[in-house]
Design a protein around this motif. Structure first.
Motif, PDB file in Angstrom:
ATOM      1  N   LEU A 138       7.611  11.579   1.692  1.00 27.81           N
ATOM      2  CA  LEU A 138       7.007  10.375   2.270  1.00 27.81           C
ATOM      3  C   LEU A 138       5.508  10.312   2.010  1.00 27.81           C
ATOM      4  O   LEU A 138       4.935   9.218   1.958  1.00 27.81           O
ATOM      5  CB  LEU A 138       7.302  10.313   3.763  1.00 27.81           C
ATOM      6  CG  LEU A 138       8.586   9.563   4.173  1.00 27.81           C
ATOM      7  CD1 LEU A 138       8.494   8.093   3.753  1.00 27.81           C
ATOM      8  CD2 LEU A 138       9.838  10.189   3.552  1.00 27.81           C
ATOM      9  N   THR A 139       4.863  11.460   1.844  1.00 26.43           N
ATOM     10  CA  THR A 139       3.455  11.452   1.459  1.00 26.43           C
ATOM     11  C   THR A 139       3.296  10.792   0.097  1.00 26.43           C
ATOM     12  O   THR A 139       2.403   9.963  -0.124  1.00 26.43           O
ATOM     13  CB  THR A 139       2.883  12.882   1.410  1.00 26.43           C
ATOM     14  OG1 THR A 139       3.045  13.505   2.689  1.00 26.43           O
ATOM     15  CG2 THR A 139       1.405  12.864   1.063  1.00 26.43           C
ATOM     16  N   GLY A 140       4.189  11.149  -0.837  1.00 28.33           N
ATOM     17  CA  GLY A 140       4.161  10.531  -2.160  1.00 28.33           C
ATOM     18  C   GLY A 140       4.421   9.034  -2.098  1.00 28.33           C
ATOM     19  O   GLY A 140       3.738   8.244  -2.762  1.00 28.33           O
ATOM     20  N   MET A 141       5.382   8.624  -1.275  1.00 29.78           N
ATOM     21  CA  MET A 141       5.681   7.194  -1.165  1.00 29.78           C
ATOM     22  C   MET A 141       4.527   6.446  -0.507  1.00 29.78           C
ATOM     23  O   MET A 141       4.228   5.294  -0.865  1.00 29.78           O
ATOM     24  CB  MET A 141       6.966   6.987  -0.368  1.00 29.78           C
ATOM     25  CG  MET A 141       8.228   7.286  -1.148  1.00 29.78           C
ATOM     26  SD  MET A 141       8.396   6.332  -2.684  1.00 29.78           S
ATOM     27  CE  MET A 141       8.436   4.644  -2.066  1.00 29.78           C
ATOM     28  N   GLY A 142       3.875   7.074   0.452  1.00 30.48           N
ATOM     29  CA  GLY A 142       2.701   6.447   1.059  1.00 30.48           C
ATOM     30  C   GLY A 142       1.606   6.208   0.040  1.00 30.48           C
ATOM     31  O   GLY A 142       0.951   5.157   0.045  1.00 30.48           O
ATOM     32  N   ALA A 143       1.421   7.178  -0.864  1.00 33.32           N
ATOM     33  CA  ALA A 143       0.411   7.030  -1.917  1.00 33.32           C
ATOM     34  C   ALA A 143       0.789   5.907  -2.881  1.00 33.32           C
ATOM     35  O   ALA A 143      -0.077   5.140  -3.334  1.00 33.32           O
ATOM     36  CB  ALA A 143       0.255   8.352  -2.666  1.00 33.32           C
ATOM     37  N   VAL A 144       2.065   5.794  -3.214  1.00 25.16           N
ATOM     38  CA  VAL A 144       2.520   4.727  -4.113  1.00 25.16           C
ATOM     39  C   VAL A 144       2.281   3.350  -3.490  1.00 25.16           C
ATOM     40  O   VAL A 144       1.771   2.430  -4.152  1.00 25.16           O
ATOM     41  CB  VAL A 144       4.018   4.914  -4.448  1.00 25.16           C
ATOM     42  CG1 VAL A 144       4.589   3.663  -5.097  1.00 25.16           C
ATOM     43  CG2 VAL A 144       4.207   6.111  -5.372  1.00 25.16           C
ATOM     44  N   VAL A 145       2.645   3.203  -2.219  1.00 28.19           N
ATOM     45  CA  VAL A 145       2.428   1.923  -1.534  1.00 28.19           C
ATOM     46  C   VAL A 145       0.937   1.599  -1.489  1.00 28.19           C
ATOM     47  O   VAL A 145       0.525   0.457  -1.711  1.00 28.19           O
ATOM     48  CB  VAL A 145       3.023   1.958  -0.109  1.00 28.19           C
ATOM     49  CG1 VAL A 145       2.618   0.717   0.681  1.00 28.19           C
ATOM     50  CG2 VAL A 145       4.545   2.059  -0.171  1.00 28.19           C
ATOM     51  N   ALA A 146       0.107   2.613  -1.234  1.00 29.00           N
ATOM     52  CA  ALA A 146      -1.346   2.403  -1.203  1.00 29.00           C
ATOM     53  C   ALA A 146      -1.844   1.917  -2.561  1.00 29.00           C
ATOM     54  O   ALA A 146      -2.667   0.995  -2.636  1.00 29.00           O
ATOM     55  CB  ALA A 146      -2.047   3.696  -0.806  1.00 29.00           C
ATOM     56  N   LEU A 147      -1.367   2.534  -3.639  1.00 29.08           N
ATOM     57  CA  LEU A 147      -1.785   2.124  -4.974  1.00 29.08           C
ATOM     58  C   LEU A 147      -1.424   0.663  -5.241  1.00 29.08           C
ATOM     59  O   LEU A 147      -2.251  -0.110  -5.739  1.00 29.08           O
ATOM     60  CB  LEU A 147      -1.129   3.012  -6.035  1.00 29.08           C
ATOM     61  CG  LEU A 147      -1.336   2.579  -7.492  1.00 29.08           C
ATOM     62  CD1 LEU A 147      -2.806   2.665  -7.874  1.00 29.08           C
ATOM     63  CD2 LEU A 147      -0.493   3.405  -8.443  1.00 29.08           C
ATOM     64  N   LEU A 148      -0.215   0.277  -4.874  1.00 30.23           N
ATOM     65  CA  LEU A 148       0.227  -1.094  -5.116  1.00 30.23           C
ATOM     66  C   LEU A 148      -0.570  -2.093  -4.278  1.00 30.23           C
ATOM     67  O   LEU A 148      -0.877  -3.193  -4.744  1.00 30.23           O
ATOM     68  CB  LEU A 148       1.723  -1.208  -4.827  1.00 30.23           C
ATOM     69  CG  LEU A 148       2.627  -0.421  -5.779  1.00 30.23           C
ATOM     70  CD1 LEU A 148       4.078  -0.454  -5.310  1.00 30.23           C
ATOM     71  CD2 LEU A 148       2.519  -0.945  -7.197  1.00 30.23           C
ATOM     72  N   VAL A 149      -0.904  -1.716  -3.052  1.00 30.93           N
ATOM     73  CA  VAL A 149      -1.726  -2.592  -2.209  1.00 30.93           C
ATOM     74  C   VAL A 149      -3.106  -2.774  -2.834  1.00 30.93           C
ATOM     75  O   VAL A 149      -3.622  -3.897  -2.929  1.00 30.93           O
ATOM     76  CB  VAL A 149      -1.851  -2.008  -0.783  1.00 30.93           C
ATOM     77  CG1 VAL A 149      -2.917  -2.768   0.019  1.00 30.93           C
ATOM     78  CG2 VAL A 149      -0.516  -2.090  -0.056  1.00 30.93           C
TER      79      VAL A 149
END
Length: 206
Positions: A138-149
């Motif tokens: 979930l840390t990785g997914m949080g980073a991905v969502v942050a990048l897309l935002v």
């Protein structure tokens, strides 16, 4: 006879498809096809893809194999909190080396920032793992969502559909990790929230 869904297999499948090792590959593929990076020559695209694969996937996987052969980790899943320290350190170093390599191409500064953000997320998980177990997935997914935002705000590309997919994927991944008993709710929430916050700050200020 109605088909019965094997939720355990489904949860494992989601965990592997959205494994932290694979997330950088998905992101570079998205960047090279759906943003201004798509205009790069084919040889530059191949170079960027190779650099990401080398530092984000191949070297970390090989490092896990070495650590496993040396008995430093008991499983490739690295479920034991105390066994995560060395793999996380290796991961952080690999992401930093990737960022340094990408710095040779000034036009991919956004991609370099993402690698630095990924390294910061690895350090976050390393520090937290000294005392507590946090969800690396979930840390990785949080980073991905942050990048897309950040990409949407910065106008790098129209990422609303990928962002929606990433958010849904994060929800599915959280459910999978909880269903498998790998983490509790707080560990999943801390992973996503920590990854999102650290990645956002790293991309904006580093």
């Amino acid at each position: 006879m109605p088909y019965k869904i094997d939720y355990t297999r489904l949860a494992h499948g989601i965990s592997w498809v959205l494994h932290p090792f694979l997330l950088p590959v998905y992101m570079i593929a998205l960047l090279l096809t759906a943003t201004t990076f798509a205009l790069f020559p084919a040889n530059v695209k191949f170079y960027l893809l190779w650099v990401i694969l080398l530092y984000a996937v191949l070297i970390p996987v090989l490092a896990l194999g070495v650590l496993r052969s040396l008995g430093r980790i008991s499983s490739y899943r690295v479920d034991d909190r105390r066994e995560r320290l060395l793999p996380l350190l290796v991961g952080a170093i690999c992401y930093l080396l990737c960022a340094i390599t990408l710095a040779k191409i000034p036009s991919v500064v956004f991609l370099r920032k993402f690698m630095v953000a990924a390294a910061c997320c690895e350090v976050l998980c390393l520090v937290v793992s000294l005392r507590w177990k946090i969800s690396l997935h979930l840390t990785g997914m949080g980073a991905v969502v942050a990048l897309l935002v950040v990409m949407n705000i910065a106008g790098v590309g129209h990422m609303l559909i990928p962002l929606s997919v990433a958010i849904l994927g994060a929800g599915a991944l959280a459910s999978a990790r909880l269903y498998l008993g790998c983490h509790n709710g707080m560990q999943v929430l801390a992973g996503f929230g920590g990854g999102f916050l650290v990645a956002t700050l790293a991309m904006l200020f580093l």
